[in-house]
Design a protein around this motif. Structure first.
Motif, PDB file in Angstrom:
ATOM      1  N   VAL A 370      15.385  -7.028 -23.340  1.00  0.00           N
ATOM      2  CA  VAL A 370      15.303  -7.819 -24.569  1.00  0.00           C
ATOM      3  C   VAL A 370      15.402  -6.905 -25.790  1.00  0.00           C
ATOM      4  O   VAL A 370      16.075  -7.227 -26.773  1.00  0.00           O
ATOM      5  CB  VAL A 370      14.002  -8.647 -24.601  1.00  0.00           C
ATOM      6  N   ALA A 371      14.724  -5.754 -25.735  1.00  0.00           N
ATOM      7  CA  ALA A 371      14.800  -4.812 -26.855  1.00  0.00           C
ATOM      8  C   ALA A 371      16.242  -4.377 -27.094  1.00  0.00           C
ATOM      9  O   ALA A 371      16.706  -4.309 -28.247  1.00  0.00           O
ATOM     10  CB  ALA A 371      13.915  -3.600 -26.576  1.00  0.00           C
ATOM     11  N   HIS A 372      16.970  -4.084 -26.019  1.00  0.00           N
ATOM     12  CA  HIS A 372      18.364  -3.669 -26.175  1.00  0.00           C
ATOM     13  C   HIS A 372      19.227  -4.811 -26.720  1.00  0.00           C
ATOM     14  O   HIS A 372      20.121  -4.575 -27.542  1.00  0.00           O
ATOM     15  CB  HIS A 372      18.909  -3.186 -24.836  1.00  0.00           C
ATOM     16  N   LEU A 373      18.981  -6.031 -26.266  1.00  0.00           N
ATOM     17  CA  LEU A 373      19.752  -7.164 -26.786  1.00  0.00           C
ATOM     18  C   LEU A 373      19.451  -7.393 -28.262  1.00  0.00           C
ATOM     19  O   LEU A 373      20.349  -7.716 -29.052  1.00  0.00           O
ATOM     20  CB  LEU A 373      19.448  -8.417 -25.966  1.00  0.00           C
ATOM     21  N   GLN A 400      13.484 -17.416 -22.046  1.00  0.00           N
ATOM     22  CA  GLN A 400      14.566 -18.393 -21.920  1.00  0.00           C
ATOM     23  C   GLN A 400      15.124 -18.795 -23.275  1.00  0.00           C
ATOM     24  O   GLN A 400      16.346 -18.900 -23.459  1.00  0.00           O
ATOM     25  CB  GLN A 400      14.047 -19.635 -21.180  1.00  0.00           C
ATOM     26  N   THR A 401      14.250 -19.028 -24.257  1.00  0.00           N
ATOM     27  CA  THR A 401      14.695 -19.471 -25.585  1.00  0.00           C
ATOM     28  C   THR A 401      15.564 -18.407 -26.243  1.00  0.00           C
ATOM     29  O   THR A 401      16.628 -18.709 -26.804  1.00  0.00           O
ATOM     30  CB  THR A 401      13.477 -19.783 -26.474  1.00  0.00           C
ATOM     31  N   GLU A 402      15.124 -17.162 -26.206  1.00  0.00           N
ATOM     32  CA  GLU A 402      15.890 -16.078 -26.830  1.00  0.00           C
ATOM     33  C   GLU A 402      17.238 -15.882 -26.145  1.00  0.00           C
ATOM     34  O   GLU A 402      18.262 -15.676 -26.811  1.00  0.00           O
ATOM     35  CB  GLU A 402      15.084 -14.779 -26.787  1.00  0.00           C
ATOM     36  N   ILE A 403      17.252 -15.958 -24.815  1.00  0.00           N
ATOM     37  CA  ILE A 403      18.505 -15.772 -24.079  1.00  0.00           C
ATOM     38  C   ILE A 403      19.504 -16.874 -24.423  1.00  0.00           C
ATOM     39  O   ILE A 403      20.695 -16.607 -24.627  1.00  0.00           O
ATOM     40  CB  ILE A 403      18.223 -15.722 -22.563  1.00  0.00           C
ATOM     41  N   ARG A 404      18.987 -18.103 -24.511  1.00  0.00           N
ATOM     42  CA  ARG A 404      19.873 -19.215 -24.881  1.00  0.00           C
ATOM     43  C   ARG A 404      20.421 -19.019 -26.296  1.00  0.00           C
ATOM     44  O   ARG A 404      21.603 -19.299 -26.565  1.00  0.00           O
ATOM     45  CB  ARG A 404      19.117 -20.542 -24.784  1.00  0.00           C
ATOM     46  N   TYR A 405      19.595 -18.502 -27.199  1.00  0.00           N
ATOM     47  CA  TYR A 405      20.052 -18.240 -28.577  1.00  0.00           C
ATOM     48  C   TYR A 405      21.185 -17.217 -28.577  1.00  0.00           C
ATOM     49  O   TYR A 405      22.212 -17.403 -29.256  1.00  0.00           O
ATOM     50  CB  TYR A 405      18.874 -17.741 -29.424  1.00  0.00           C
ATOM     51  N   TRP A 406      21.029 -16.129 -27.819  1.00  0.00           N
ATOM     52  CA  TRP A 406      22.069 -15.098 -27.787  1.00  0.00           C
ATOM     53  C   TRP A 406      23.357 -15.633 -27.168  1.00  0.00           C
ATOM     54  O   TRP A 406      24.455 -15.263 -27.596  1.00  0.00           O
ATOM     55  CB  TRP A 406      21.575 -13.880 -27.016  1.00  0.00           C
ATOM     56  N   GLN A 407      23.222 -16.517 -26.187  1.00  0.00           N
ATOM     57  CA  GLN A 407      24.421 -17.127 -25.605  1.00  0.00           C
ATOM     58  C   GLN A 407      25.139 -17.996 -26.623  1.00  0.00           C
ATOM     59  O   GLN A 407      26.363 -17.925 -26.778  1.00  0.00           O
ATOM     60  CB  GLN A 407      24.040 -17.968 -24.381  1.00  0.00           C
ATOM     61  N   HIS A 409      25.096 -17.855 -29.829  1.00  0.00           N
ATOM     62  CA  HIS A 409      25.620 -17.127 -30.984  1.00  0.00           C
ATOM     63  C   HIS A 409      26.555 -15.979 -30.581  1.00  0.00           C
ATOM     64  O   HIS A 409      26.893 -15.134 -31.415  1.00  0.00           O
ATOM     65  CB  HIS A 409      24.470 -16.596 -31.844  1.00  0.00           C
ATOM     66  N   GLY A 410      26.969 -15.963 -29.326  1.00  0.00           N
ATOM     67  CA  GLY A 410      28.006 -15.031 -28.894  1.00  0.00           C
ATOM     68  C   GLY A 410      27.561 -13.625 -28.606  1.00  0.00           C
ATOM     69  O   GLY A 410      28.406 -12.720 -28.503  1.00  0.00           O
ATOM     70  N   PHE A 411      26.257 -13.405 -28.459  1.00  0.00           N
ATOM     71  CA  PHE A 411      25.777 -12.054 -28.179  1.00  0.00           C
ATOM     72  C   PHE A 411      25.531 -11.808 -26.697  1.00  0.00           C
ATOM     73  O   PHE A 411      25.128 -10.715 -26.316  1.00  0.00           O
ATOM     74  CB  PHE A 411      24.492 -11.769 -28.976  1.00  0.00           C
ATOM     75  N   LEU A 412      25.757 -12.820 -25.891  1.00  0.00           N
ATOM     76  CA  LEU A 412      25.690 -12.664 -24.436  1.00  0.00           C
ATOM     77  C   LEU A 412      26.958 -13.255 -23.849  1.00  0.00           C
ATOM     78  O   LEU A 412      27.121 -14.481 -23.792  1.00  0.00           O
ATOM     79  CB  LEU A 412      24.442 -13.337 -23.861  1.00  0.00           C
ATOM     80  N   ASP A 413      27.861 -12.377 -23.445  1.00  0.00           N
ATOM     81  CA  ASP A 413      29.130 -12.808 -22.885  1.00  0.00           C
ATOM     82  C   ASP A 413      28.931 -13.525 -21.561  1.00  0.00           C
ATOM     83  O   ASP A 413      29.644 -14.485 -21.237  1.00  0.00           O
ATOM     84  CB  ASP A 413      30.028 -11.584 -22.703  1.00  0.00           C
ATOM     85  N   GLN A 414      27.929 -13.066 -20.792  1.00  0.00           N
ATOM     86  CA  GLN A 414      27.662 -13.671 -19.490  1.00  0.00           C
ATOM     87  C   GLN A 414      26.204 -13.433 -19.110  1.00  0.00           C
ATOM     88  O   GLN A 414      25.627 -12.388 -19.422  1.00  0.00           O
ATOM     89  CB  GLN A 414      28.571 -13.079 -18.418  1.00  0.00           C
ATOM     90  N   VAL A 415      25.598 -14.427 -18.433  1.00  0.00           N
ATOM     91  CA  VAL A 415      24.244 -14.307 -17.910  1.00  0.00           C
ATOM     92  C   VAL A 415      24.249 -14.742 -16.451  1.00  0.00           C
ATOM     93  O   VAL A 415      24.782 -15.817 -16.129  1.00  0.00           O
ATOM     94  CB  VAL A 415      23.235 -15.169 -18.700  1.00  0.00           C
ATOM     95  N   ASP A 416      23.702 -13.920 -15.585  1.00  0.00           N
ATOM     96  CA  ASP A 416      23.544 -14.265 -14.170  1.00  0.00           C
ATOM     97  C   ASP A 416      22.075 -14.135 -13.809  1.00  0.00           C
ATOM     98  O   ASP A 416      21.443 -13.115 -14.094  1.00  0.00           O
ATOM     99  CB  ASP A 416      24.380 -13.341 -13.283  1.00  0.00           C
TER     100      ASP A 416
END
Length: 490
Positions: A370-373, A400-407, A409-416
């Motif tokens: 999370v710190a790196h993201l 979960q909320t932060e990961i969804r936000y990054w997705q 707003h285009g900061f997570l190209d892919q999540v597995d």
């Protein structure tokens, strides 16, 4: 005197002068060669193998002390060490850490494969080893011991016995100083690393996996009492303390209910490991207690967030909750101050560039990811891929909320995700990697870096195995050398 005699005398004088010149030149060359040899092969070479930075720091302090005696002393990272270094140097001091269950640090893996597998004649070499480790792990200081055994097998001679250090214990480190002092007949100053101790105010805690079948995981938020600077990947070292209830229970057990004046002193003493009391008075007895240790946690936030955020899983032991996890998740009271320091962890820092980033982890390792993201978002770099594992999606979907936000707003190209308990056959992050092997190879070909954070056993070892399976052992070693494969695992 005839002309012929004068001629002979002149010729002899010239020959004598030439002979003297040659002798002087040869002596000068010999002295120059000796000086150059001393420069090329210093009296002491200090070699370090570090994972989190501790061994490197102690190696640098050792080298600084030795330079007061011999300015030719040199220091080198073990990944840069060659067979030539071993065969040409006379004295080598090793400062090495052990990673996880007896492994060499990542930076030393190349040395292990290139050199420790060979047989060499090192009968000319004298050595000493400072081995850093943690007795909570089964194979305490194993890499240091393995290195010592290999050196002895190659006929090298030990300058003094290998010093094994448990969690940077000061008494253990004093043995290293003593060995150096006896070796050099010089008084050494303490190799203490000055730490900037800071006060943090406890602000908030939240259970992130209520209902989980696993141990509770908490988000802990602390407010610095002063301006602090750190980077994503850095570590917070917490000074553990006893909470008020534990201290009061201890005083009752020792029939010292009225000894309230001792409460401040007892806060940082280990009440779980009591020394023999015999006929000592209470005040004398507690001076024999060990101090409570520090505990390390990845920082999940950035300075721009205005707080230090940790992710802490409760650890259970025979005497109750673990020292650190119990203190942070239960013991701390609202607005209570705690002592800590930030340990910079350059081996897990990000490069400030647009290269693709593959983030892999499980459990509380989410903090480092999370710190790196957050850092990548702050820099505006969007090519990021997260692979994360936990037990059940319903209860253990951390951040979960932060990961969804990054997705979004285009900061997570892919999540597995690998939620291991959500199907009959357990699935782990290394299985996700194997499934996505083609994409992994594509990202690596594009210059991607891999950062792994979380548990060493199972997750990190499994990820390492699959990476070598997909990319090949040599390619993975190359990624390590290029600092494109970094790990912060425990």
């Amino acid at each position: 005197m005839t002309q012929a005699v004068l001629t002979i005398i002149v010729i002899l004088a010239i020959l004598l002068s030439l002979h003297l010149f040659i002798i002087v030149w040869l002596l000068w060359q010999q002295r120059y060669a000796k000086q150059k040899a001393n420069q090329d092969h210093p009296a002491y070479l200090v070699v370090y193998a570090s994972q989190s930075g501790h061994a490197e720091s102690w190696a640098k302090h050792t080298a600084e002390q030795l330079r007061l005696i011999d300015h030719h002393t040199a220091i080198r990272n073990i990944q840069e060490l060659s067979i030539t270094d071993l065969t040409q140097h006379q004295r080598i001091l090793w400062v090495v850490s052990t990673y996880g269950e007896g492994d060499a640090p990542d930076a030393a893996q190349s040395f292990v494969h290139r050199i420790l597998s060979q047989s060499l004649d090192l009968s000319h070499l004298s050595f000493a080893v400072l081995a850093l480790g943690d007795q909570r792990y089964a194979n305490f200081c194993q890499f240091g011991k393995t290195l010592e055994q290999w050196l002895l097998k190659q006929q090298a001679q030990a300058l003094f016995s290998t010093v094994c250090v448990d969690q940077l214990n000061s008494r253990d480190l004093e043995q290293w100083l003593l060995g150096l002092e006896q070796l050099t007949t010089t008084q050494f100053s303490a190799l203490s690393i000055e730490k900037e101790h800071v006060e943090l105010r406890f602000a908030h805690r939240q259970c992130l996996n209520t209902g989980s079948t696993g141990d509770a995981i908490y988000k802990i938020q602390l407010i610095p009492e002063q301006d602090l600077v750190w980077s994503s990947g850095d570590i917070l070292e917490i000074q553990c303390e006893n909470n008020t209830a534990d201290i009061q229970n201890f005083l009752v057990a020792q029939q010292q209910e009225d000894a309230v004046d001792f409460i401040p002193q007892l806060r940082r003493l280990n009440l779980r490991k009591l020394p023999p009391r015999a006929s000592l008075l209470f005040a004398e007895w507690i001076t024999q207690f060990e101090s409570l240790a520090q505990r390390e946690y990845s920082i999940a936030s950035l300075p721009e967030n205005g707080l230090i955020e940790l992710v802490v899983r409760q650890q259970q032991s025979e005497s109750g909750l673990g020292l650190g996890s119990g203190w942070l998740t239960v013991g701390l009271e609202q607005d209570q101050l705690l002592q800590a320091n930030i340990r910079h962890n350059p081996s897990f820092h990000l490069s400030h560039d647009e290269r693709p980033l593959i983030l892999i982890g499980n459990g509380t390792g989410i903090a480092g990811l999370v710190a790196h993201l957050r850092q990548r978002e702050h820099w505006g770099y969007k090519k990021n891929w997260l692979i994360f594992g936990e037990r059940q999606q319903q209860f253990d979907h951390l951040y979960q909320t932060e990961i969804r936000y990054w997705q979004q707003h285009g900061f997570l190209d892919q999540v597995d995700y690998a939620f291991s308990r959500d199907q009959a056959e357990k699935v782990y992050v290394q299985d996700c990697l194997r499934t996505q092997s083609v994409q992994l190879q594509t990202w690596i070909a594009q210059g991607a870096a891999i950062y792994v954070c979380g548990s060493l056993q199972g997750m990190a070892s499994g990820v390492d195995h699959v990476l070598k399976e997909i990319l090949g052992h040599e390619h993975v070693e190359q990624l390590k050398q290029e600092q494109r494969y970094q790990r912060d695992v425990y």
